[in-house]
Design a protein around this motif. Sequence first.
Motif, PDB file in Angstrom:
ATOM      1  N   UNK A  34      61.911 -29.595 -30.054  1.00 20.30           N
ATOM      2  CA  UNK A  34      62.092 -28.208 -29.629  1.00 20.30           C
ATOM      3  C   UNK A  34      60.847 -27.676 -28.905  1.00 20.30           C
ATOM      4  N   UNK A  35      59.669 -27.973 -29.445  1.00 22.01           N
ATOM      5  CA  UNK A  35      58.444 -27.503 -28.803  1.00 22.01           C
ATOM      6  C   UNK A  35      58.215 -28.192 -27.461  1.00 22.01           C
ATOM      7  N   UNK A  36      58.652 -29.440 -27.342  1.00 18.57           N
ATOM      8  CA  UNK A  36      58.541 -30.139 -26.067  1.00 18.57           C
ATOM      9  C   UNK A  36      59.405 -29.460 -25.009  1.00 18.57           C
ATOM     10  N   UNK A  37      60.602 -29.041 -25.397  1.00 18.09           N
ATOM     11  CA  UNK A  37      61.475 -28.329 -24.449  1.00 18.09           C
ATOM     12  C   UNK A  37      60.889 -26.977 -24.068  1.00 18.09           C
ATOM     13  N   UNK A  38      60.313 -26.270 -25.028  1.00 13.93           N
ATOM     14  CA  UNK A  38      59.678 -24.990 -24.724  1.00 13.93           C
ATOM     15  C   UNK A  38      58.469 -25.192 -23.805  1.00 13.93           C
ATOM     16  N   UNK A  39      57.718 -26.259 -24.026  1.00 17.74           N
ATOM     17  CA  UNK A  39      56.550 -26.482 -23.166  1.00 17.74           C
ATOM     18  C   UNK A  39      56.979 -26.760 -21.732  1.00 17.74           C
ATOM     19  N   UNK A  40      58.090 -27.473 -21.552  1.00 18.70           N
ATOM     20  CA  UNK A  40      58.607 -27.709 -20.198  1.00 18.70           C
ATOM     21  C   UNK A  40      59.019 -26.393 -19.545  1.00 18.70           C
ATOM     22  N   UNK A  41      59.669 -25.528 -20.308  1.00 17.77           N
ATOM     23  CA  UNK A  41      60.077 -24.221 -19.771  1.00 17.77           C
ATOM     24  C   UNK A  41      58.861 -23.394 -19.365  1.00 17.77           C
ATOM     25  N   UNK A  42      57.819 -23.401 -20.184  1.00 17.77           N
ATOM     26  CA  UNK A  42      56.613 -22.640 -19.858  1.00 17.77           C
ATOM     27  C   UNK A  42      55.890 -23.224 -18.654  1.00 17.77           C
ATOM     28  N   UNK A 105      48.336 -16.559 -15.019  1.00  9.98           N
ATOM     29  CA  UNK A 105      47.500 -17.213 -16.022  1.00  9.98           C
ATOM     30  C   UNK A 105      48.153 -17.206 -17.404  1.00  9.98           C
ATOM     31  N   UNK A 106      48.952 -16.195 -17.702  1.00 11.40           N
ATOM     32  CA  UNK A 106      49.574 -16.089 -19.030  1.00 11.40           C
ATOM     33  C   UNK A 106      50.508 -17.268 -19.308  1.00 11.40           C
ATOM     34  N   UNK A 107      51.510 -17.561 -18.447  1.00  9.22           N
ATOM     35  CA  UNK A 107      52.351 -18.732 -18.753  1.00  9.22           C
ATOM     36  C   UNK A 107      51.597 -20.047 -18.646  1.00  9.22           C
ATOM     37  N   UNK A 108      50.501 -20.083 -17.884  1.00  9.31           N
ATOM     38  CA  UNK A 108      49.710 -21.303 -17.796  1.00  9.31           C
ATOM     39  C   UNK A 108      49.041 -21.616 -19.132  1.00  9.31           C
ATOM     40  N   UNK A 109      48.453 -20.610 -19.753  1.00 10.02           N
ATOM     41  CA  UNK A 109      47.795 -20.798 -21.046  1.00 10.02           C
ATOM     42  C   UNK A 109      48.822 -21.130 -22.131  1.00 10.02           C
ATOM     43  N   UNK A 110      49.948 -20.414 -22.119  1.00  9.66           N
ATOM     44  CA  UNK A 110      51.000 -20.681 -23.114  1.00  9.66           C
ATOM     45  C   UNK A 110      51.578 -22.080 -22.915  1.00  9.66           C
ATOM     46  N   UNK A 111      51.742 -22.509 -21.670  1.00  8.24           N
ATOM     47  CA  UNK A 111      52.253 -23.858 -21.399  1.00  8.24           C
ATOM     48  C   UNK A 111      51.288 -24.916 -21.918  1.00  8.24           C
ATOM     49  N   UNK A 112      50.005 -24.709 -21.717  1.00  9.09           N
ATOM     50  CA  UNK A 112      49.020 -25.671 -22.215  1.00  9.09           C
ATOM     51  C   UNK A 112      49.044 -25.723 -23.738  1.00  9.09           C
ATOM     52  N   UNK A 113      49.114 -24.563 -24.379  1.00 11.89           N
ATOM     53  CA  UNK A 113      49.113 -24.525 -25.845  1.00 11.89           C
ATOM     54  C   UNK A 113      50.367 -25.170 -26.426  1.00 11.89           C
ATOM     55  N   UNK A 114      51.529 -24.884 -25.857  1.00 11.76           N
ATOM     56  CA  UNK A 114      52.758 -25.469 -26.391  1.00 11.76           C
ATOM     57  C   UNK A 114      52.829 -26.971 -26.121  1.00 11.76           C
ATOM     58  N   UNK A 115      52.266 -27.422 -25.009  1.00 19.59           N
ATOM     59  CA  UNK A 115      52.247 -28.855 -24.725  1.00 19.59           C
ATOM     60  C   UNK A 115      51.374 -29.593 -25.736  1.00 19.59           C
ATOM     61  N   UNK A 116      50.200 -29.051 -26.017  1.00 18.25           N
ATOM     62  CA  UNK A 116      49.317 -29.677 -27.002  1.00 18.25           C
ATOM     63  C   UNK A 116      49.972 -29.664 -28.383  1.00 18.25           C
ATOM     64  N   UNK A 117      50.598 -28.559 -28.738  1.00 22.84           N
ATOM     65  CA  UNK A 117      51.251 -28.452 -30.047  1.00 22.84           C
ATOM     66  C   UNK A 117      52.426 -29.426 -30.165  1.00 22.84           C
ATOM     67  N   UNK A 118      53.191 -29.581 -29.083  1.00 22.44           N
ATOM     68  CA  UNK A 118      54.317 -30.524 -29.104  1.00 22.44           C
ATOM     69  C   UNK A 118      53.815 -31.956 -29.270  1.00 22.44           C
TER      70      UNK A 118
END
Length: 139
Positions: A34-42, A105-118
């Motif tokens: 699920x987090x991998x899919x969210x990271x792709x969306x971000x 910058x906001x979705x960029x930071x969130x995308x990086x965080x969710x990718x690392x978390x996934x």
Amino acid sequence: MAAADAQGTGETPGATAPGDGNRGHEKTLRDADRMDKWSIAWVLAALLMWGLFAVLMLASDSPDVSANGRGCQGPLIAALPGEGPVCDDGMRQWPTLLGILVLALIPTVVAAATTVYAKLLGRLATALGEPAGRGDASR
């Protein structure tokens, strides 16, 4: 037995039911997916925002020719803004462009965080799925 008696449960602190480890492994795998899919969306949202910013900074506005014979160039290309109503558009002003940059910058930071978390959840799920003695021997 002293640790079990101290808690009053009669079981050793690390003991779990046989199916509990597998259930935790499956839940962690689902969370990682699920987090991998969210990271792709971000990441896609961040790319769209950066694309909009690049278009506004680099692209010429229109083929209209202003008084000096040139069209309106992008703010990053032309040092001085052109003249005419097309070049005075609100989307070509620096405060608006900097606002779009901050919003990108906001979705960029969130995308990086969710990718690392996934990735972290994926590794955790892999570690949970290994038998207890095998994880240490393979390293």
